[in-house]
Design a protein around this motif. Structure first.
Motif, mmCIF file in Angstrom:
data_model
loop_
_atom_site.group_PDB
_atom_site.id
_atom_site.type_symbol
_atom_site.label_atom_id
_atom_site.label_comp_id
_atom_site.label_asym_id
_atom_site.label_seq_id
_atom_site.Cartn_x
_atom_site.Cartn_y
_atom_site.Cartn_z
ATOM 1 N N ALA A 45 13.815 -2.489 8.344
ATOM 2 C CA ALA A 45 13.531 -1.394 9.273
ATOM 3 C C ALA A 45 14.394 -1.557 10.511
ATOM 4 O O ALA A 45 14.837 -2.656 10.830
ATOM 5 C CB ALA A 45 12.051 -1.382 9.653
ATOM 6 N N PRO A 46 14.650 -0.480 11.237
ATOM 7 C CA PRO A 46 15.481 -0.591 12.442
ATOM 8 C C PRO A 46 14.741 -1.296 13.579
ATOM 9 O O PRO A 46 13.523 -1.151 13.727
ATOM 10 C CB PRO A 46 15.781 0.871 12.807
ATOM 11 N N LEU A 47 15.475 -2.052 14.367
ATOM 12 C CA LEU A 47 14.945 -2.590 15.621
ATOM 13 C C LEU A 47 15.126 -1.502 16.669
ATOM 14 O O LEU A 47 16.243 -1.233 17.116
ATOM 15 C CB LEU A 47 15.693 -3.871 16.018
ATOM 16 N N LEU A 48 14.033 -0.876 17.065
ATOM 17 C CA LEU A 48 14.113 0.285 17.950
ATOM 18 C C LEU A 48 14.360 -0.090 19.402
ATOM 19 O O LEU A 48 14.873 0.723 20.171
ATOM 20 C CB LEU A 48 12.835 1.109 17.842
ATOM 21 N N SER B 190 0.818 -1.211 0.000
ATOM 22 C CA SER B 190 0.000 0.000 0.000
ATOM 23 C C SER B 190 0.855 1.267 0.000
ATOM 24 O O SER B 190 0.344 2.368 0.206
ATOM 25 C CB SER B 190 -0.938 0.003 1.218
ATOM 26 N N GLY B 191 2.158 1.103 -0.236
ATOM 27 C CA GLY B 191 3.046 2.250 -0.307
ATOM 28 C C GLY B 191 3.393 2.850 1.033
ATOM 29 O O GLY B 191 3.793 4.010 1.115
ATOM 30 N N ARG B 192 3.255 2.060 2.116
ATOM 31 C CA ARG B 192 3.549 2.560 3.459
ATOM 32 C C ARG B 192 4.948 2.154 3.891
ATOM 33 O O ARG B 192 5.476 1.122 3.485
ATOM 34 C CB ARG B 192 2.548 2.011 4.480
ATOM 35 N N CYS B 193 5.501 2.958 4.762
ATOM 36 C CA CYS B 193 6.837 2.706 5.288
ATOM 37 C C CYS B 193 6.727 2.092 6.677
ATOM 38 O O CYS B 193 5.920 2.545 7.496
ATOM 39 C CB CYS B 193 7.614 4.028 5.349
ATOM 40 N N VAL B 194 7.515 1.052 6.927
ATOM 41 C CA VAL B 194 7.657 0.522 8.283
ATOM 42 C C VAL B 194 8.788 1.304 8.938
ATOM 43 O O VAL B 194 9.952 1.167 8.579
ATOM 44 C CB VAL B 194 7.954 -0.981 8.285
ATOM 45 N N THR B 195 8.428 2.135 9.905
ATOM 46 C CA THR B 195 9.404 3.049 10.495
ATOM 47 C C THR B 195 10.272 2.388 11.551
ATOM 48 O O THR B 195 11.318 2.905 11.914
ATOM 49 C CB THR B 195 8.669 4.265 11.093
ATOM 50 N N GLY B 196 9.831 1.224 12.039
ATOM 51 C CA GLY B 196 10.636 0.531 13.034
ATOM 52 C C GLY B 196 9.940 -0.685 13.584
ATOM 53 O O GLY B 196 8.738 -0.907 13.350
ATOM 54 N N VAL B 197 10.694 -1.491 14.315
ATOM 55 C CA VAL B 197 10.192 -2.712 14.951
ATOM 56 C C VAL B 197 10.518 -2.643 16.432
ATOM 57 O O VAL B 197 11.604 -2.187 16.819
ATOM 58 C CB VAL B 197 10.840 -3.969 14.326
ATOM 59 N N VAL B 198 9.570 -3.059 17.258
ATOM 60 C CA VAL B 198 9.794 -3.170 18.698
ATOM 61 C C VAL B 198 9.534 -4.612 19.103
ATOM 62 O O VAL B 198 8.476 -5.164 18.791
ATOM 63 C CB VAL B 198 8.881 -2.222 19.496
ATOM 64 N N GLU B 199 10.496 -5.217 19.764
ATOM 65 C CA GLU B 199 10.311 -6.565 20.300
ATOM 66 C C GLU B 199 9.834 -6.441 21.738
ATOM 67 O O GLU B 199 10.549 -5.940 22.604
ATOM 68 C CB GLU B 199 11.625 -7.352 20.244
ATOM 69 N N ASN B 200 8.624 -6.906 21.993
ATOM 70 C CA ASN B 200 8.056 -6.859 23.333
ATOM 71 C C ASN B 200 8.208 -8.220 24.010
ATOM 72 O O ASN B 200 8.344 -9.238 23.337
ATOM 73 C CB ASN B 200 6.578 -6.464 23.263
ATOM 74 N N SER C 153 11.286 -2.231 32.257
ATOM 75 C CA SER C 153 10.398 -2.010 31.113
ATOM 76 C C SER C 153 10.217 -0.515 30.851
ATOM 77 O O SER C 153 10.241 -0.080 29.688
ATOM 78 C CB SER C 153 9.043 -2.665 31.372
ATOM 79 N N ALA C 154 10.053 0.285 31.911
ATOM 80 C CA ALA C 154 9.842 1.727 31.730
ATOM 81 C C ALA C 154 11.064 2.397 31.117
ATOM 82 O O ALA C 154 10.938 3.263 30.234
ATOM 83 C CB ALA C 154 9.492 2.369 33.065
ATOM 84 N N ARG C 155 12.241 2.023 31.559
ATOM 85 C CA ARG C 155 13.459 2.635 31.009
ATOM 86 C C ARG C 155 13.592 2.340 29.521
ATOM 87 O O ARG C 155 13.943 3.229 28.730
ATOM 88 C CB ARG C 155 14.694 2.125 31.761
ATOM 89 N N GLU C 156 13.292 1.117 29.120
ATOM 90 C CA GLU C 156 13.421 0.780 27.700
ATOM 91 C C GLU C 156 12.336 1.460 26.871
ATOM 92 O O GLU C 156 12.611 1.949 25.762
ATOM 93 C CB GLU C 156 13.357 -0.736 27.510
ATOM 94 N N LEU C 157 11.118 1.509 27.354
ATOM 95 C CA LEU C 157 10.049 2.177 26.618
ATOM 96 C C LEU C 157 10.317 3.673 26.473
ATOM 97 O O LEU C 157 10.059 4.261 25.411
ATOM 98 C CB LEU C 157 8.713 1.944 27.326
ATOM 99 N N THR C 158 10.853 4.296 27.513
ATOM 100 C CA THR C 158 11.198 5.714 27.433
ATOM 101 C C THR C 158 12.317 5.944 26.421
ATOM 102 O O THR C 158 12.287 6.918 25.647
ATOM 103 C CB THR C 158 11.618 6.236 28.814
ATOM 104 N N ARG C 159 13.289 5.035 26.403
ATOM 105 C CA ARG C 159 14.385 5.163 25.435
ATOM 106 C C ARG C 159 13.862 5.010 24.006
ATOM 107 O O ARG C 159 14.266 5.745 23.096
ATOM 108 C CB ARG C 159 15.453 4.103 25.723
ATOM 109 N N ILE C 160 12.960 4.051 23.791
ATOM 110 C CA ILE C 160 12.392 3.851 22.455
ATOM 111 C C ILE C 160 11.626 5.092 22.012
ATOM 112 O O ILE C 160 11.725 5.520 20.855
ATOM 113 C CB ILE C 160 11.479 2.608 22.449
ATOM 114 N N ALA C 161 10.848 5.681 22.932
ATOM 115 C CA ALA C 161 10.093 6.886 22.582
ATOM 116 C C ALA C 161 11.012 7.998 22.100
ATOM 117 O O ALA C 161 10.696 8.721 21.146
ATOM 118 C CB ALA C 161 9.268 7.352 23.792
#
Length: 378
Positions: free
Chosen positions: A316-319, A276-286, A347-355
């Motif tokens: 795409a980058p692994l964020l 659909s012409g969309r870009c995958v801006t990144g991947v997050v492994e949860n 978990s909070a430290r990694e989520l904040t870093r990803i943001a």
């Protein structure tokens, strides 16, 4: 013997009005002065101040919050001794005028030719149960805590969980022809969960589903956002396609777990984006690993490498890789994002870093897109 009398300093009425007027209304996205919600203010010789707030509706859901904030603002002014805050309701004409101001201050999510648009991240997953909504909620809260103006559109109409994750359950206020997003923890929220009971199933599909999602995009006064995160339903069904069509500048943030099964089905979402012409801006492994609450040891319950493999497959980058800890689960149950509830948890430290690492806004090419046209008559 003469009696000396002391006089109290006179309270500056203009200073009180300015202080109360500067209070921010998180639902309207503007100050009380900008919204015209500060009514009469009187000051007695003893330093007692009476402030009138003129709210949008009787029983306004933010009445106690705005009353308390106005009280704090007024009592902080020099020479003020006590403060009373009374509440009234805007007239129909005043509500209509406010609705016009809110609509004028709300930039369209789709931007337009040369018009600014927020960064729009559509958070997707191939299957349910990978923590997509939890990641969405915490990234939004982390961005808001950093000073961004952030919204979350909960497009997962069948499995909505954003109201629970933010601890907010009430209907949005309607002003004019626009719905006001529900504010929580500094984030503007819109979800089907605000319109139905917790145990009520949503059985919409087809045109009805598309109409509801369209209203969330176009009939919501989102204000001037810096970022909008869209919590997509899992998979590549009608709801996902509807949202992506409504938000042509959205890029995908794909959530997976380390498991091979989750990675495989997430690849399908990435392929849909490419087609659909969309870009995958990144991947997050949860759920990258389980963190022991006693010793801090990490255990890879769901295997390893799924996020890296998916990122390589889609280019795409692994964020980041978010661990699963007790704090993350408890925060979700309490309705407070873990990045705010226990910011020092793993978990909070990694989520904040990803943001902080999320890519900036991008605009799709105009090639192949329908462009808005207007006819000018002379």
């Amino acid at each position: 013997m003469s009696r000396l009398t002391s006089r109290r300093p006179v309270v500056d009425l203009a200073a009180v009005r300015a202080a109360v007027g500067a209070v921010h209304d998180p639902e309207l996205g503007m100050t009380l002065a900008e919204a015209g919600l500060v009514g009469d203010i009187t000051v007695s010789r003893s330093g007692h101040v009476r402030v009138q707030l003129r709210l949008t509706t009787q029983g306004c859901p933010l009445e106690s919050e705005l009353t308390a904030a106005s009280h704090r603002a007024a009592v902080a002014v020099a020479s003020v001794t006590t403060v009373d805050v009374a509440v009234a309701t805007l007239s129909a004409r005043e509500r209509a005028e406010l609705a016009d101001r809110v609509a004028a201050s709300s930039a369209p999510l789709t931007g337009g030719l040369g018009a600014p648009a927020p960064r729009i991240l559509a958070v997707a997953s191939g299957k349910g149960g990978v923590g997509k909504s939890t990641v969405t909620a915490n990234l939004a809260a982390a961005l808001a805590a950093s000073g961004e103006r952030v919204g979350v559109l909960d497009a997962d109409v069948w499995g909505y969980s954003i109201p629970q994750l933010f601890g907010m359950r009430r209907s949005p206020v309607v002003l004019g022809e626009k719905m006001l997003p529900v504010p929580a923890h500094g984030v503007a929220l819109m979800s089907i969960g605000f319109f139905v009971a917790d145990d009520q199933p949503v059985v919409w599909r087809g045109p009805m589903l598309h109409k509801a999602l369209s209203q969330f995009v176009t009939d919501t006064a989102w204000g001037a956002l810096d970022s909008l995160l869209v919590d997509l339903p899992p998979g590549t069904g009608d709801a996902t396609l509807s949202v992506l069509n409504l938000l042509p500048d959205a890029t995908l943030l794909v959530i997976t777990t380390p498991q091979a099964t989750a990675r495989t089905v997430a690849t399908r979402v990435a392929r849909m984006a490419a087609e659909s012409g969309r870009c995958v801006t990144g991947v997050v492994e949860n759920m990258s690993a389980s963190v022991c609450g006693s010793c801090g040891e990490h255990t890879a319950l769901f295997g390893t490498g799924g996020g890296r493999q998916l990122a390589d497959d889609v280019g795409a980058p692994l964020l980041g890789r978010v661990p699963l800890d007790v704090e993350l689960r408890e925060a979700g149950d309490r309705g407070v994002p873990v990045v705010l509830a226990t910011p020092q948890s793993a978990s909070a430290r990694e989520l904040t870093r990803i943001a902080s690492a999320l890519p900036a806004a991008s605009r799709r090419s105009l090639a192949g897109r329908a462009l808005p046209l207007s006819v000018v008559t002379r």
